[in-house]
Design a protein around this motif. Structure first.
Motif, mmCIF file in Angstrom:
data_model
loop_
_atom_site.group_PDB
_atom_site.id
_atom_site.type_symbol
_atom_site.label_atom_id
_atom_site.label_comp_id
_atom_site.label_asym_id
_atom_site.label_seq_id
_atom_site.Cartn_x
_atom_site.Cartn_y
_atom_site.Cartn_z
ATOM 1 N N THR A 79 11.942 -1.730 6.697
ATOM 2 C CA THR A 79 12.379 -2.057 7.292
ATOM 3 C C THR A 79 12.844 -3.486 6.539
ATOM 4 O OG1 THR A 79 10.312 -2.568 8.518
ATOM 5 C CG2 THR A 79 10.946 -3.821 8.257
ATOM 6 N N LEU A 80 12.595 -3.931 5.411
ATOM 7 C CA LEU A 80 13.465 -4.883 4.713
ATOM 8 C C LEU A 80 14.648 -5.046 4.616
ATOM 9 C CD1 LEU A 80 10.615 -5.295 1.571
ATOM 10 C CD2 LEU A 80 11.614 -6.877 3.462
ATOM 11 N N GLY A 81 14.911 -3.232 4.454
ATOM 12 C CA GLY A 81 16.486 -3.042 4.344
ATOM 13 C C GLY A 81 17.938 -3.181 5.377
ATOM 14 N N ARG A 82 17.137 -3.074 6.602
ATOM 15 C CA ARG A 82 16.908 -4.225 7.860
ATOM 16 C C ARG A 82 17.945 -5.024 8.121
ATOM 17 N NH1 ARG A 82 14.101 -2.121 11.874
ATOM 18 N NH2 ARG A 82 12.821 -0.250 10.430
ATOM 19 N N TRP A 83 17.111 -5.919 6.707
ATOM 20 C CA TRP A 83 17.443 -7.992 7.480
ATOM 21 C C TRP A 83 18.587 -8.299 6.543
ATOM 22 C CZ3 TRP A 83 11.307 -9.191 5.410
ATOM 23 C CH2 TRP A 83 10.798 -9.173 6.725
ATOM 24 N N PRO A 84 19.296 -8.646 7.104
ATOM 25 C CA PRO A 84 20.639 -8.945 7.145
ATOM 26 C C PRO A 84 20.690 -10.256 5.529
ATOM 27 C CG PRO A 84 19.988 -9.932 8.996
ATOM 28 C CD PRO A 84 19.343 -9.241 8.797
ATOM 29 N N GLU A 85 19.844 -11.116 5.681
ATOM 30 C CA GLU A 85 18.981 -11.864 4.569
ATOM 31 C C GLU A 85 18.962 -10.706 3.281
ATOM 32 O OE1 GLU A 85 17.596 -13.012 8.122
ATOM 33 O OE2 GLU A 85 17.005 -11.397 6.681
ATOM 34 N N VAL A 86 18.733 -9.487 3.266
ATOM 35 C CA VAL A 86 18.186 -8.198 2.065
ATOM 36 C C VAL A 86 20.085 -8.790 1.583
ATOM 37 C CG1 VAL A 86 17.455 -6.714 1.252
ATOM 38 C CG2 VAL A 86 16.547 -7.946 2.933
ATOM 39 N N SER A 87 19.746 -8.436 0.288
ATOM 40 C CA SER A 87 20.821 -8.287 -0.539
ATOM 41 C C SER A 87 21.374 -7.093 -1.441
ATOM 42 C CB SER A 87 21.866 -9.494 -1.481
ATOM 43 O OG SER A 87 21.126 -10.074 -2.594
ATOM 44 N N TYR A 88 20.036 -6.778 -2.096
ATOM 45 C CA TYR A 88 19.583 -6.209 -3.172
ATOM 46 C C TYR A 88 17.811 -5.418 -2.456
ATOM 47 C CZ TYR A 88 18.528 -3.651 -7.480
ATOM 48 O OH TYR A 88 18.197 -2.756 -8.857
ATOM 49 N N LEU A 89 17.573 -3.739 -2.454
ATOM 50 C CA LEU A 89 16.656 -4.154 -2.464
ATOM 51 C C LEU A 89 16.198 -2.481 -2.941
ATOM 52 C CD1 LEU A 89 14.135 -4.209 -0.257
ATOM 53 C CD2 LEU A 89 15.185 -2.198 0.940
ATOM 54 N N SER A 90 15.063 -2.482 -4.091
ATOM 55 C CA SER A 90 14.618 -1.385 -5.287
ATOM 56 C C SER A 90 13.339 -0.929 -4.849
ATOM 57 C CB SER A 90 14.695 -1.535 -6.889
ATOM 58 O OG SER A 90 14.782 -2.679 -7.228
ATOM 59 N N THR A 91 12.990 0.684 -5.180
ATOM 60 C CA THR A 91 11.269 0.460 -5.494
ATOM 61 C C THR A 91 11.551 0.863 -6.742
ATOM 62 O OG1 THR A 91 11.762 2.003 -4.069
ATOM 63 C CG2 THR A 91 9.480 2.597 -5.784
ATOM 64 N N THR A 92 10.483 -0.225 -7.193
ATOM 65 C CA THR A 92 10.296 -0.376 -9.114
ATOM 66 C C THR A 92 8.918 0.388 -9.587
ATOM 67 O OG1 THR A 92 9.093 -2.598 -8.612
ATOM 68 C CG2 THR A 92 11.388 -2.364 -8.770
ATOM 69 N N MET A 93 9.026 0.306 -10.662
ATOM 70 C CA MET A 93 7.426 0.413 -11.309
ATOM 71 C C MET A 93 7.519 -0.272 -12.093
ATOM 72 S SD MET A 93 8.754 4.298 -12.576
ATOM 73 C CE MET A 93 7.363 4.715 -13.569
ATOM 74 N N GLY A 94 5.761 -1.083 -11.912
ATOM 75 C CA GLY A 94 5.224 -1.921 -13.151
ATOM 76 C C GLY A 94 4.761 -3.049 -12.503
ATOM 77 N N THR A 95 5.037 -4.253 -12.315
ATOM 78 C CA THR A 95 4.212 -5.275 -12.091
ATOM 79 C C THR A 95 4.217 -5.429 -10.574
ATOM 80 O OG1 THR A 95 5.302 -6.764 -12.605
ATOM 81 C CG2 THR A 95 3.404 -6.634 -13.861
ATOM 82 N N ALA A 117 1.106 -0.952 -0.392
ATOM 83 C CA ALA A 117 0.225 -0.301 0.045
ATOM 84 C C ALA A 117 0.735 1.156 -0.444
ATOM 85 C CB ALA A 117 -0.905 -0.362 1.358
ATOM 86 N N PRO A 118 0.000 2.896 -0.782
ATOM 87 C CA PRO A 118 1.868 3.227 -0.853
ATOM 88 C C PRO A 118 1.626 4.218 0.374
ATOM 89 C CG PRO A 118 -0.020 4.030 -2.087
ATOM 90 C CD PRO A 118 -0.758 2.552 -1.371
ATOM 91 N N GLN A 119 0.879 4.174 1.359
ATOM 92 C CA GLN A 119 1.229 4.637 2.602
ATOM 93 C C GLN A 119 2.136 3.898 3.792
ATOM 94 O OE1 GLN A 119 -2.377 3.411 1.717
ATOM 95 N NE2 GLN A 119 -3.050 2.367 3.010
ATOM 96 N N ASP A 120 2.238 2.851 2.812
ATOM 97 C CA ASP A 120 2.642 1.652 3.724
ATOM 98 C C ASP A 120 4.370 1.775 2.993
ATOM 99 O OD1 ASP A 120 1.740 1.020 6.316
ATOM 100 O OD2 ASP A 120 0.216 -0.124 5.072
ATOM 101 N N HIS A 121 4.885 2.145 2.364
ATOM 102 C CA HIS A 121 5.670 1.944 1.210
ATOM 103 C C HIS A 121 6.972 2.372 2.445
ATOM 104 C CE1 HIS A 121 9.120 2.981 -1.816
ATOM 105 N NE2 HIS A 121 8.518 1.806 -2.940
ATOM 106 N N ASP A 122 7.228 3.514 2.771
ATOM 107 C CA ASP A 122 8.470 3.758 2.858
ATOM 108 C C ASP A 122 9.299 3.373 4.161
ATOM 109 O OD1 ASP A 122 8.654 5.521 0.933
ATOM 110 O OD2 ASP A 122 8.294 7.537 2.664
ATOM 111 N N ARG A 123 8.078 2.902 5.036
ATOM 112 C CA ARG A 123 8.340 2.188 6.179
ATOM 113 C C ARG A 123 8.287 0.454 5.711
ATOM 114 N NH1 ARG A 123 3.104 0.777 10.359
ATOM 115 N NH2 ARG A 123 2.781 1.482 8.126
ATOM 116 N N ALA A 124 7.955 -0.153 4.282
ATOM 117 C CA ALA A 124 9.055 -1.048 4.414
ATOM 118 C C ALA A 124 9.690 -1.669 3.864
ATOM 119 C CB ALA A 124 7.240 -1.456 3.349
ATOM 120 N N VAL A 125 9.844 -0.459 2.493
ATOM 121 C CA VAL A 125 11.514 -0.620 2.319
ATOM 122 C C VAL A 125 12.446 -0.011 4.053
ATOM 123 C CG1 VAL A 125 13.052 0.713 1.503
ATOM 124 C CG2 VAL A 125 11.192 0.575 0.405
#
Length: 155
Positions: A86-102, A76-84
């Protein structure tokens, strides 16, 4: 500073380091016919501004039974920044990007095994505002390289 405000020497320094991030400043200076102190100062500025980060990439296929996957997340748009965040702090995450499309967010993760990948996918699904998570397991990475685009005269 944006990529468009880098001068030609900055671009050449970045290209030299992209070929070999461990290349000595002395060698870069010699290759570009400038003083070593200039290279040292420029690289520090590029690092301080977040334009260049020198690091080591691991080859996931050489890590044994590690599972590499892409998660395509709709949020949901209002939760985008919070999700990014949160995910950016997880050690398993090696790449994280905002995308346009599906999908709204693309997350590359590296997990120990199928069970830990499943658990991570469920953690993502439980985040506030997450609408959908599609997971694509990567079997083999053939190329990973982030390079600056060629100059107009090189295109």
């Amino acid at each position: 500073m944006s990529i468009s405000t880098l001068d030609p020497l900055d671009f050449e320094i970045v290209r030299e380091l992209q070929e070999d991030g461990r290349r000595a400043f002395r060698e870069v200076a010699r290759n570009l016919s400038v003083p070593e102190a200039t290279i040292r100062t420029r690289v520090k500025r590029l690092q301080d501004q977040g334009i260049v980060q020198i690091l080591a990439f691991t080859n996931p296929s050489k890590l044994g039974h590690a599972k590499l996957a892409l998660l395509f997340v709709n949020v949901a748009p209002q939760d985008h920044d919070r999700a990014v965040d949160t995910l950016g702090r997880w050690p398993e995450v090696s790449y994280l990007s905002t995308t346009m499309g599906t999908a709204d967010i693309c997350v590359q993760v590296l997990c120990r095994d199928d069970d830990s990948l499943w658990a991570l996918q469920q953690r993502v699904r439980s985040l506030p505002g997450i609408r959908d998570v599609r997971t694509l397991q990567e079997v083999k990475v053939h190329k990973i390289r982030f390079t600056i685009p060629p100059a107009d005269s090189e295109g």
